[in-house]
Write a protein that holds these residues in place. Structure first.
Motif, PDB file in Angstrom:
ATOM      1  N   GLU A 224       0.838  -1.208   0.000  1.00 30.10           N
ATOM      2  CA  GLU A 224       0.000   0.000   0.000  1.00 30.10           C
ATOM      3  C   GLU A 224       0.870   1.254   0.000  1.00 30.10           C
ATOM      4  OE1 GLU A 224      -3.227   0.991  -0.346  1.00 30.10           O
ATOM      5  OE2 GLU A 224      -3.267  -1.086  -1.053  1.00 30.10           O
ATOM      6  N   ALA A 225       1.900   1.244   0.865  1.00 33.74           N
ATOM      7  CA  ALA A 225       2.802   2.391   0.988  1.00 33.74           C
ATOM      8  C   ALA A 225       3.548   2.620  -0.328  1.00 33.74           C
ATOM      9  CB  ALA A 225       3.786   2.157   2.120  1.00 33.74           C
ATOM     10  N   GLU A 226       3.915   1.548  -0.998  1.00 30.25           N
ATOM     11  CA  GLU A 226       4.648   1.684  -2.271  1.00 30.25           C
ATOM     12  C   GLU A 226       3.747   2.301  -3.336  1.00 30.25           C
ATOM     13  OE1 GLU A 226       7.576  -0.717  -3.570  1.00 30.25           O
ATOM     14  OE2 GLU A 226       8.221  -1.371  -1.575  1.00 30.25           O
ATOM     15  N   LYS A 227       2.471   1.944  -3.299  1.00 26.21           N
ATOM     16  CA  LYS A 227       1.506   2.535  -4.251  1.00 26.21           C
ATOM     17  C   LYS A 227       1.404   4.036  -4.006  1.00 26.21           C
ATOM     18  CE  LYS A 227      -2.035  -0.543  -4.718  1.00 26.21           C
ATOM     19  NZ  LYS A 227      -3.411  -0.903  -4.364  1.00 26.21           N
ATOM     20  N   HIS A 228       1.326   4.380  -2.725  1.00 26.53           N
ATOM     21  CA  HIS A 228       1.236   5.769  -2.292  1.00 26.53           C
ATOM     22  C   HIS A 228       2.491   6.542  -2.745  1.00 26.53           C
ATOM     23  CE1 HIS A 228      -0.133   9.037   0.128  1.00 26.53           C
ATOM     24  NE2 HIS A 228       0.788   8.921   1.058  1.00 26.53           N
ATOM     25  N   PHE A 229       3.642   5.895  -2.581  1.00 23.12           N
ATOM     26  CA  PHE A 229       4.919   6.499  -2.981  1.00 23.12           C
ATOM     27  C   PHE A 229       4.918   6.768  -4.497  1.00 23.12           C
ATOM     28  CE2 PHE A 229       9.110   5.975  -4.879  1.00 23.12           C
ATOM     29  CZ  PHE A 229       9.875   6.864  -4.149  1.00 23.12           C
ATOM     30  N   ALA A 230       4.476   5.783  -5.271  1.00 22.05           N
ATOM     31  CA  ALA A 230       4.465   5.920  -6.736  1.00 22.05           C
ATOM     32  C   ALA A 230       3.544   7.069  -7.150  1.00 22.05           C
ATOM     33  CB  ALA A 230       4.015   4.614  -7.374  1.00 22.05           C
ATOM     34  N   GLU A 231       2.419   7.172  -6.460  1.00 23.27           N
ATOM     35  CA  GLU A 231       1.443   8.232  -6.749  1.00 23.27           C
ATOM     36  C   GLU A 231       2.078   9.606  -6.481  1.00 23.27           C
ATOM     37  OE1 GLU A 231      -1.985   9.335  -8.214  1.00 23.27           O
ATOM     38  OE2 GLU A 231      -1.382   7.215  -8.071  1.00 23.27           O
ATOM     39  N   LYS A 232       2.729   9.717  -5.314  1.00 22.94           N
ATOM     40  CA  LYS A 232       3.313  11.009  -4.896  1.00 22.94           C
ATOM     41  C   LYS A 232       4.458  11.442  -5.800  1.00 22.94           C
ATOM     42  CE  LYS A 232       2.397  11.726  -0.008  1.00 22.94           C
ATOM     43  NZ  LYS A 232       1.817  13.054  -0.115  1.00 22.94           N
ATOM     44  N   THR A 233       5.220  10.497  -6.329  1.00 24.14           N
ATOM     45  CA  THR A 233       6.442  10.861  -7.058  1.00 24.14           C
ATOM     46  C   THR A 233       6.258  10.847  -8.579  1.00 24.14           C
ATOM     47  OG1 THR A 233       7.186   8.560  -6.915  1.00 24.14           O
ATOM     48  CG2 THR A 233       8.013  10.058  -5.234  1.00 24.14           C
ATOM     49  N   LYS A 234       5.046  10.521  -9.041  1.00 23.95           N
ATOM     50  CA  LYS A 234       4.894  10.334 -10.496  1.00 23.95           C
ATOM     51  C   LYS A 234       5.070  11.635 -11.280  1.00 23.95           C
ATOM     52  CE  LYS A 234      -0.104  10.653 -10.845  1.00 23.95           C
ATOM     53  NZ  LYS A 234      -1.343   9.968 -10.759  1.00 23.95           N
ATOM     54  N   ALA A 235       4.906  12.780 -10.607  1.00 23.68           N
ATOM     55  CA  ALA A 235       5.047  14.052 -11.328  1.00 23.68           C
ATOM     56  C   ALA A 235       6.517  14.448 -11.547  1.00 23.68           C
ATOM     57  CB  ALA A 235       4.335  15.156 -10.552  1.00 23.68           C
ATOM     58  N   LEU A 236       7.432  13.774 -10.842  1.00 27.24           N
ATOM     59  CA  LEU A 236       8.854  14.129 -11.022  1.00 27.24           C
ATOM     60  C   LEU A 236       9.283  13.803 -12.456  1.00 27.24           C
ATOM     61  CD1 LEU A 236      10.450  12.946  -7.634  1.00 27.24           C
ATOM     62  CD2 LEU A 236      10.036  15.295  -8.390  1.00 27.24           C
ATOM     63  N   PRO A 237      10.093  14.685 -13.049  1.00 25.08           N
ATOM     64  CA  PRO A 237      10.401  14.541 -14.478  1.00 25.08           C
ATOM     65  C   PRO A 237      11.515  13.542 -14.798  1.00 25.08           C
ATOM     66  CG  PRO A 237      11.386  16.533 -13.618  1.00 25.08           C
ATOM     67  CD  PRO A 237      10.657  15.898 -12.471  1.00 25.08           C
ATOM     68  N   TYR A 238      11.738  12.578 -13.905  1.00 24.51           N
ATOM     69  CA  TYR A 238      12.768  11.560 -14.149  1.00 24.51           C
ATOM     70  C   TYR A 238      12.407  10.324 -13.343  1.00 24.51           C
ATOM     71  CZ  TYR A 238      14.134  14.270 -10.072  1.00 24.51           C
ATOM     72  OH  TYR A 238      14.102  14.952  -8.895  1.00 24.51           O
ATOM     73  N   GLU A 239      13.128   9.242 -13.584  1.00 25.92           N
ATOM     74  CA  GLU A 239      12.843   7.975 -12.908  1.00 25.92           C
ATOM     75  C   GLU A 239      13.065   8.106 -11.394  1.00 25.92           C
ATOM     76  OE1 GLU A 239      14.472   3.362 -12.998  1.00 25.92           O
ATOM     77  OE2 GLU A 239      15.522   4.921 -14.135  1.00 25.92           O
TER      78      GLU A 239
END
Ligand SMILES: [Zn+2]
Ligand SMILES: [Zn+2]
Length: 251
Positions: A224-239
């Motif tokens: 669940e936390a990893e999903k949350h992390f992916a959601e929060k960081t998806k706007a960053l312009p790099y991997e």
């Protein structure tokens, strides 16, 4: 260069994560960034201890040096005859403590004076063997009620690439070395003391190619936390990734 993530946990090991340790590989040379994971992790991965040129410890919290005595024992026992491992510690007294500890374990530390070279990290460029260049950038992680002790981020330069390895930071993220991070291709940042929400705008302004969060705090463990992390960081312009033990990153 490659970085093998040996331990990606926060201060306490968990069922999935050892304490902090990462092995840097460039050419056929190996260097250890923090040594919180046990020596057995290197052995099990078949990583050649005999080619360990240097160990760099960011600060004297045990989750960053816990595995060091075992790793140094291997260097004393098995490293090649004329092999030397440089042990870079952030405080001079720590070198004395490790020498005492190894002597107390009846290891032939005095009989092999060239095997381990004890060094103290100072701010600025402190290591350059022609393959790897290291710069230490002071942070305020160890400004604690008991006193102000050294802690460092490292700017790692090898094979024409620069990676910023933050070590542990102060809770308010104010010691994140922004200027040096702007020079780096990639960053490995801790994720225990800092708040991701405060860090994201800073990271969003950086021209990085890759951002890796390690020293992963409890808030970021589990699916669940990893999903949350992916959601929060998806706007960053790099991997952007959350590190796990065993990951290997290429820069
Ligand atoms: Zn730590
Ligand atoms: Zn710490």
């Amino acid at each position: 260069m490659k970085i093998h993530m040996l331990g990606t946990g926060h201060g306490d090991p968990t069922p999935e994560r050892f304490n902090t340790a990462a092995l840097l590989e460039t050419g056929s040379r190996f260097y250890l960034l923090d040594a919180g994971a046990p020596a057995a992790v290197l052995i099990r991965k078949n990583l050649p201890m005999s080619r360990l040129r240097a160990v760099f410890i960011t600060h004297m919290h045990e989750d960053h040096f816990d595995g060091l005595a075992g790793i140094l024992k291997f260097q004393l026992k098995y490293a090649p005859e004329n092999g030397t491992t440089e042990v870079w510690l952030p405080e001079k007294r720590a070198g004395k403590l490790f020498r005492t500890l190894l002597s107390a374990a009846h290891l032939p530390i005095d009989a092999m004076p060239g095997k381990l070279l004890w060094k103290t990290i100072r701010p600025g460029f402190f290591f350059d063997d022609g393959f790897l260049r290291m710069e230490a950038i002071p942070t305020r992680h160890m400004h604690i009620p008991e006193g102000h002790f050294p802690s460092y981020a490292f700017l790692i330069c090898a094979e024409g690439r620069k990676v910023l390895y933050t070590g542990d930071l102060a809770k308010d993220f104010s010691d994140f070395p922004l200027a040096r991070a702007s020079e780096a291709d990639s960053c490995i940042c801790e994720l225990t003391h800092i708040r991701l929400d405060s860090a994201l705008p800073v990271f969003g302004s950086l021209p990085l190619k890759k951002l890796i969060f390690s020293h992963v705090g409890n808030d970021w463990h589990g699916a669940e936390a990893e999903k949350h992390f992916a959601e929060k960081t998806k706007a960053l312009p790099y991997e952007t990734v959350l590190a796990h033990d065993g990951d290997i990153y290429e820069f």
